[in-house]
Design a protein around this motif. Structure first.
Motif, PDB file in Angstrom:
ATOM      1  N   SER A 168      -5.739   6.533  10.662  1.00 35.78           N
ATOM      2  CA  SER A 168      -4.981   5.712   9.812  1.00 35.78           C
ATOM      3  C   SER A 168      -4.380   4.571  10.760  1.00 35.78           C
ATOM      4  O   SER A 168      -4.150   4.520  12.171  1.00 35.78           O
ATOM      5  N   CYS A 169      -4.371   3.306  10.162  1.00 31.78           N
ATOM      6  CA  CYS A 169      -3.676   2.268  10.840  1.00 31.78           C
ATOM      7  C   CYS A 169      -2.074   2.484  11.250  1.00 31.78           C
ATOM      8  O   CYS A 169      -1.364   3.183  10.605  1.00 31.78           O
TER       9      CYS A 169
ATOM     10  N   CYS B 241       0.871   2.823   8.147  1.00 30.24           N
ATOM     11  CA  CYS B 241       0.154   3.158   7.014  1.00 30.24           C
ATOM     12  C   CYS B 241       0.987   4.510   6.400  1.00 30.24           C
ATOM     13  O   CYS B 241       1.693   5.401   7.068  1.00 30.24           O
TER      14      CYS B 241
ATOM     15  N   SER C 200      -0.199   6.619   4.104  1.00 29.52           N
ATOM     16  CA  SER C 200      -0.790   7.881   3.551  1.00 29.52           C
ATOM     17  C   SER C 200      -0.634   9.062   4.318  1.00 29.52           C
ATOM     18  O   SER C 200      -0.445  10.108   3.469  1.00 29.52           O
TER      19      SER C 200
ATOM     20  N   CYS D 188      -8.817   5.921   2.277  1.00 31.43           N
ATOM     21  CA  CYS D 188      -7.853   6.144   3.327  1.00 31.43           C
ATOM     22  C   CYS D 188      -6.945   7.358   2.853  1.00 31.43           C
ATOM     23  O   CYS D 188      -6.468   8.038   3.555  1.00 31.43           O
TER      24      CYS D 188
ATOM     25  N   ASN E  85      -1.428   2.088  -3.130  1.00 30.67           N
ATOM     26  CA  ASN E  85      -0.980   0.968  -2.069  1.00 30.67           C
ATOM     27  C   ASN E  85      -1.432  -0.305  -2.551  1.00 30.67           C
ATOM     28  O   ASN E  85      -1.562  -1.137  -1.627  1.00 30.67           O
TER      29      ASN E  85
ATOM     30  N   GLY F 114      -7.877   0.156   0.235  1.00 26.07           N
ATOM     31  CA  GLY F 114      -7.281  -0.026   1.719  1.00 26.07           C
ATOM     32  C   GLY F 114      -8.762   0.097   2.419  1.00 26.07           C
ATOM     33  O   GLY F 114      -8.948  -0.795   3.385  1.00 26.07           O
TER      34      GLY F 114
ATOM     35  N   ALA G 211       2.379   2.391   1.776  1.00 27.80           N
ATOM     36  CA  ALA G 211       2.404   1.044   2.574  1.00 27.80           C
ATOM     37  C   ALA G 211       1.009   0.912   3.080  1.00 27.80           C
ATOM     38  O   ALA G 211       0.397   1.686   3.588  1.00 27.80           O
ATOM     39  N   CYS G 212       0.459  -0.293   2.942  1.00 25.22           N
ATOM     40  CA  CYS G 212      -0.775  -0.638   3.627  1.00 25.22           C
ATOM     41  C   CYS G 212      -0.551  -1.773   4.553  1.00 25.22           C
ATOM     42  O   CYS G 212      -1.101  -2.857   4.107  1.00 25.22           O
ATOM     43  N   PRO G 213       0.235  -1.816   5.537  1.00 23.98           N
ATOM     44  CA  PRO G 213       0.621  -3.150   6.178  1.00 23.98           C
ATOM     45  C   PRO G 213      -0.464  -4.025   6.686  1.00 23.98           C
ATOM     46  O   PRO G 213      -0.558  -5.172   6.623  1.00 23.98           O
ATOM     47  N   VAL G 214      -1.852  -3.154   6.975  1.00 17.86           N
ATOM     48  CA  VAL G 214      -2.967  -4.186   7.537  1.00 17.86           C
ATOM     49  C   VAL G 214      -3.622  -5.096   6.373  1.00 17.86           C
ATOM     50  O   VAL G 214      -3.556  -6.243   6.607  1.00 17.86           O
ATOM     51  N   ASN G 215      -3.532  -4.454   5.096  1.00 19.67           N
ATOM     52  CA  ASN G 215      -4.228  -5.314   4.160  1.00 19.67           C
ATOM     53  C   ASN G 215      -3.094  -6.305   3.486  1.00 19.67           C
ATOM     54  O   ASN G 215      -3.453  -7.176   2.885  1.00 19.67           O
TER      55      ASN G 215
HETATM   56  S1  SF4 Z   1      -6.385   0.030   5.611  1.00 22.14           S
HETATM   57 FE1  SF4 Z   1      -4.336   0.431   4.726  1.00 22.14          FE
HETATM   58  S2  SF4 Z   1      -4.438   2.406   3.589  1.00 22.14           S
HETATM   59 FE2  SF4 Z   1      -6.190   2.250   4.926  1.00 22.14          FE
HETATM   60  S3  SF4 Z   1      -5.231   3.395   6.914  1.00 22.14           S
HETATM   61 FE3  SF4 Z   1      -5.030   1.126   6.940  1.00 22.14          FE
HETATM   62  S4  SF4 Z   1      -3.029   0.846   6.571  1.00 22.14           S
HETATM   63 FE4  SF4 Z   1      -3.600   2.633   5.486  1.00 22.14          FE
END
Ligand code: SF4
Ligand SMILES: Cc1ncc(C[n+]2csc(CCOP(=O)(O)OP(=O)(O)O)c2C)c(N)n1
Length: 255
Positions: free
Chosen positions: A27-28, A31, A33, A61, A132, A136, A222-226
């Motif tokens: 995971s990022c 994240c 999840s 994810c 999220n 993701g 949370a999905c901070p990257v997207n």
């Molecule tokens: S893309 Fe979003 S949901 Fe998927 S691992 Fe990264 S932060 Fe988590």
């Protein structure tokens, strides 16, 4: 912790798990999840159900945290996790706790037909949907749960209800169905909500043990990257924006 009277108050919040492996999660940073997966593992351990549980994860994810556990697992195509879980439950009826871990796209878009019919049948399974607000894994496309105005890769101007439809409130819908015994939405963006959500997770699993009907918990993650946000800002965004569209609490708790 010492209180003012000098006595010692110790409450176990959580401890090491026999079921978690030392496994690097993909995971990022930030994240939500993996923490949501962890709540489920803790709840199963505390209820004494983990030895006889099967987790069914869809593609995405959401369920990847379970790769870091020793639990029995089935991974299935994007969408049909409730049907796979129902099949496992029927084959082993009373003996096994079976639950799905699905993203909001998996559960509420491509998997919506499986979800609704599982709920209509009252399958004695538990469904955990991690919301999220986007797809993701595949790079942040709009999901049914995307907020109005939210920018995603497929709504670059922000989601417009007239053009792309409105956010879907899954536990509220399921609460209207007779086959559903329990329906709730929790979040993990702070410790108080983490503990409250763990109670929802436990209640859902206990409904399955009692054989009352399908149980469902949505967990905001949370999905901070997207979301194109630093992890701390993502947590604030859940508090300030996501919980406004998606109120937390129990929507059905049937005996
Ligand atoms: S893309 Fe979003 S949901 Fe998927 S691992 Fe990264 S932060 Fe988590
Ligand atoms: C039948 C099928 N359609 C599409 C895909 C591509 N796909 C893989 S993951 C994914 C989106 C996952 O999003 P979500 O379910 O919200 O979970 P998240 O990754 O956000 O946890 C898609 C569309 C697929 N694997 N199988």
């Amino acid at each position: 912790m010492n209180d003012k009277a000098g006595s010692v108050h110790k409450e176990k919040i959580y401890g090491p798990s026999d079921y978690k492996m030392d496994f690097p999660l993909p995971s990022c940073p930030g994240c939500g999840s993996p923490s949501a997966c962890k709540i489920i593992v803790e709840a199963l351990e505390e209820l004494g159900l983990i030895q006889n549980s099967v987790v069914v994860i869809g593609v995405g994810c959401a369920g990847m945290g379970f790769f870091g556990t020793k639990m029995d697992m089935a991974m299935c195509a994007h969408g049909p996790s409730p049907s796979v879980a129902a099949g496992i439950k029927h084959a082993n009826y009373d003996d096994v706790t079976v639950f799905t871990v699905q993203g909001d796209g998996d559960c509420a878009a491509i998997g919506a037909g499986y979800l609704i019919n599982s709920a209509a049948r009252g399958d004695k399974i538990t469904i955990f949907m991690f919301n999220n607000t986007n797809y993701g894994t595949t790079g942040g496309q709009m999901a049914p749960t995307t907020l109005l105005g939210q920018v995603t890769t497929t709504t670059p101007q922000g989601r417009d209800g007239m053009a792309q439809g409105y956010p879907l409130h899954v536990p509220e819908i399921l609460a209207t169905m007779k086959g559903v015994a329990y329906s709730a939405r929790g979040s993990i963006h702070n410790f108080a909500h983490y503990q409250r959500t763990k109670k929802y997770v436990k209640s859902a699993l206990q409904k399955q043990t009692a054989g009352i009907g399908l149980s469902f918990v949505e967990i905001l993650t949370a999905c901070p990257v997207n979301w194109r946000m630093e992890p701390i800002k993502a947590i604030r965004w859940i508090e300030e924006e996501v919980t406004v569209e998606y109120p937390l609490g129990e929507f059905k708790n049937a005996d």
